[in-house]
Design a protein around this motif. Structure first.
Motif, PDB file in Angstrom:
ATOM      1  N   LYS A 219       0.814  -1.219   0.000  1.00  0.00           N
ATOM      2  CA  LYS A 219       0.000   0.000   0.000  1.00  0.00           C
ATOM      3  C   LYS A 219       0.845   1.265   0.000  1.00  0.00           C
ATOM      4  CE  LYS A 219      -1.666   1.501   3.794  1.00  0.00           C
ATOM      5  NZ  LYS A 219      -2.411   1.731   5.054  1.00  0.00           N
ATOM      6  N   ASP A 252      -6.577   6.746  -4.932  1.00  0.00           N
ATOM      7  CA  ASP A 252      -7.251   6.184  -3.757  1.00  0.00           C
ATOM      8  C   ASP A 252      -6.518   4.964  -3.210  1.00  0.00           C
ATOM      9  OD1 ASP A 252      -9.698   7.893  -4.054  1.00  0.00           O
ATOM     10  OD2 ASP A 252      -9.825   6.799  -5.943  1.00  0.00           O
ATOM     11  N   ARG A 255      -6.558   4.029   0.499  1.00  0.00           N
ATOM     12  CA  ARG A 255      -7.844   3.506   0.987  1.00  0.00           C
ATOM     13  C   ARG A 255      -8.135   2.119   0.418  1.00  0.00           C
ATOM     14  NH1 ARG A 255     -12.988   3.911  -1.245  1.00  0.00           N
ATOM     15  NH2 ARG A 255     -12.157   5.213  -2.911  1.00  0.00           N
ATOM     16  N   ALA A 258      -6.017  -0.738   1.845  1.00  0.00           N
ATOM     17  CA  ALA A 258      -6.066  -0.910   3.309  1.00  0.00           C
ATOM     18  C   ALA A 258      -6.707  -2.247   3.660  1.00  0.00           C
ATOM     19  CB  ALA A 258      -6.847   0.239   3.943  1.00  0.00           C
ATOM     20  N   TYR A 261     -10.560  -2.375   3.858  1.00  0.00           N
ATOM     21  CA  TYR A 261     -11.269  -1.716   2.754  1.00  0.00           C
ATOM     22  C   TYR A 261     -12.497  -2.500   2.308  1.00  0.00           C
ATOM     23  CZ  TYR A 261     -12.359  -0.457  -2.073  1.00  0.00           C
ATOM     24  OH  TYR A 261     -13.017  -0.108  -3.225  1.00  0.00           O
ATOM     25  N   THR A 264     -17.196   1.370  -1.874  1.00  0.00           N
ATOM     26  CA  THR A 264     -18.371   2.228  -1.838  1.00  0.00           C
ATOM     27  C   THR A 264     -19.133   2.067  -3.144  1.00  0.00           C
ATOM     28  OG1 THR A 264     -17.228   4.112  -2.850  1.00  0.00           O
ATOM     29  CG2 THR A 264     -17.085   3.890  -0.438  1.00  0.00           C
ATOM     30  N   ASP A 267     -17.111   3.475  -5.894  1.00  0.00           N
ATOM     31  CA  ASP A 267     -16.024   2.572  -6.291  1.00  0.00           C
ATOM     32  C   ASP A 267     -16.525   1.524  -7.287  1.00  0.00           C
ATOM     33  OD1 ASP A 267     -14.280   3.896  -4.602  1.00  0.00           O
ATOM     34  OD2 ASP A 267     -14.465   2.426  -2.981  1.00  0.00           O
TER      35      ASP A 267
END
Length: 456
Positions: A219, A252, A255, A258, A261, A264, A267
């Motif tokens: 990440k 992103d 995020r 992560a 995660y 959304t 997304d």
């Protein structure tokens, strides 16, 4: 009362218990009556099921053909339809979408790593500052190298029908140059494989879980790679517009990579699952004038070799939704670099409008990706440089007005018979504004006419 008489089980409730002191002849008569009654009951059950099945087959439908180039936003519009009529549509598939989105992310990372492998992409100066930058990028590339294996693993695990090449794969857009391609699975059928692989070991769930852990471990390095000024300068110099690609999540990365995660709605709308061939999507409308009716969408792949595939699906099609990616005015076709993408869109529009098989079909035109168009024009990319007939200001309002008029003129002059064209300017990854468009499509004059004509 006997316990088995209280049971809800069909077998225990029927037949009823025999009467007391029943003779052999009475028993034979009773058993024969029960046999006949069971045959009648089973026949009634079969008739009910058959009637339900026939009603389902013949329920009112509206068939819609969704057309447009690769990367025009067809699948994203269909996601919006699913979400508009069934807001929880993707909740059960969040883990699968997470895998898809992370796959989109590492494709972008590996594209940049491919550029770093090219000597021309590295700083040529020998001064200490440039050498430090180069060494930093080299270390980043080494730490991110496992993502190549992750991409290949996920491709093998989740390819729906084998890797897809060309512009139905991952095609990173460039301005005035060739694209950088990567093969990819095809359509939402591939999503089901992501989902199954997260639920069982059939598709190597251990390997997939390991891949997700590798992405999470990378990440910070992914974030650092995208923030690197040298990388940004290289992309700009080579006119590689990663940000214009659907499935672009590098900003992103902190995020998306992560550990905790979960995608959304936005997304999921941005996630990339290209379509090859024709995919069918059935949506039951549970509100408004179309309550209880089916909308049957045919999503047609947009690659050059796929554009004629929709012809067998025109029977009973009542509506064509055509998506035009109006931001692509400065890009060449991936499969024909000599042809401008917007010019190709106009040519496709002419072909569809003039098709005799679609002469009775109503058209909805979506001038899509207006958000990217706006960014390009504001950054100074001149629309008139690529569209010689354009004479107005280099702003979004003037350009969209010009495009609206041009598409309308083609439709009016080439259509075999007069018909109404319904045009909307859209940003398919914006669920709120697209919901307004969907509502207009549902409740507007087009579907009202279809309803009064008995199609809905």
């Amino acid at each position: 009362m006997s316990r088995h008489l209280l049971s809800k089980s069909h077998d225990s409730a029927w037949p009823p218990p025999p009467p007391a002191h029943e003779s052999d002849s009475e028993k034979q008569i009773r058993l024969e009556d029960e046999r006949k009654a069971r045959i009648v009951s089973e026949s009634i059950d079969r008739s009910i099921e058959l009637e339900k099945s026939e009603k389902q087959k013949h329920r009112a439908q509206i068939k819609i053909l969704v057309l447009g180039q690769s990367e025009s936003g067809k699948s994203t519009i269909l996601k919006n339809f699913h979400l508009y009529f069934h807001p929880q549509a993707f909740q059960s598939d969040l883990s699968a979408w997470r895998a898809v989105i992370r796959f989109n992310l590492i494709r972008s990372v590996n594209c940049i790593l491919d550029l770093l492998d090219n000597k021309g992409s590295r700083p040529s100066s020998t001064d200490s500052a440039s050498k430090a930058i180069s060494d930093h990028l080299r270390r980043l590339a080494l730490r991110l190298a496992p993502l190549r294996h992750v991409e290949n693993l996920l491709l093998r695990r989740h390819s729906a029908s084998g890797p897809v090449s060309g512009d139905e794969g991952n095609s990173f857009p460039t301005r005035g140059g060739a694209s950088i391609d990567s093969p990819l699975y095809t359509g939402w059928k591939a999503l089901s494989k992501f989902k199954r692989s997260s639920e069982s070991n059939v598709f190597g769930v251990d390997d997939v879980d390991d891949s997700q852990r590798v992405i999470e471990a990378c990440k910070d390095d992914i974030v650092s790679l995208w923030a690197n000024e040298s990388i940004q300068a290289t992309l700009k110099t080579r006119s590689i517009a990663l940000e214009e690609q659907s499935g672009f999540f590098l900003p992103d990365a902190g995020r998306v990579a992560a550990h905790d995660y979960m995608p959304t709605t936005n997304d999921i709308l941005r996630a990339r699952l290209p379509t090859s061939g024709v995919e069918e999507h059935r949506i039951v409308i549970n509100e408004g004038s179309g309550h209880g009716k089916d909308w049957l969408f045919y999503d047609v792949g947009g690659a050059g070799g796929q554009r004629a595939v929709w012809a067998p699906f025109v029977d009973d099609v009542k509506v064509v939704i055509f998506l035009a990616p109006i931001c692509a005015f400065d890009q060449p076709l991936d499969d024909d670099p000599r042809t401008n993408r917007l010019t190709a869109v106009f040519d496709s529009w002419k072909s569809v409008c003039g098709n005799q098989l679609l002469s009775e079909v109503h058209f909805i035109l979506l001038l899509n990706k207006c958000d990217i168009l706006d960014k390009k024009l504001k950054s100074g990319v001149p629309f008139a440089k690529y569209v010689s007939s354009y004479r107005d200001a280099n702003d979004t309002r003037s350009v969209t007005k010009y495009l609206d008029r041009k598409f309308e003129h083609i439709h009016k002059t080439i259509s075999p018979s007069p018909r109404k064209l319904y045009t909307h300017i859209t940003c398919a990854i914006n669920a709120k504004t697209t919901a307004t468009v969907i509502k207009r499509i549902q409740e507007g004059a087009l579907l009202h006419n279809l309803l009064t004509a008995g199609y809905l």
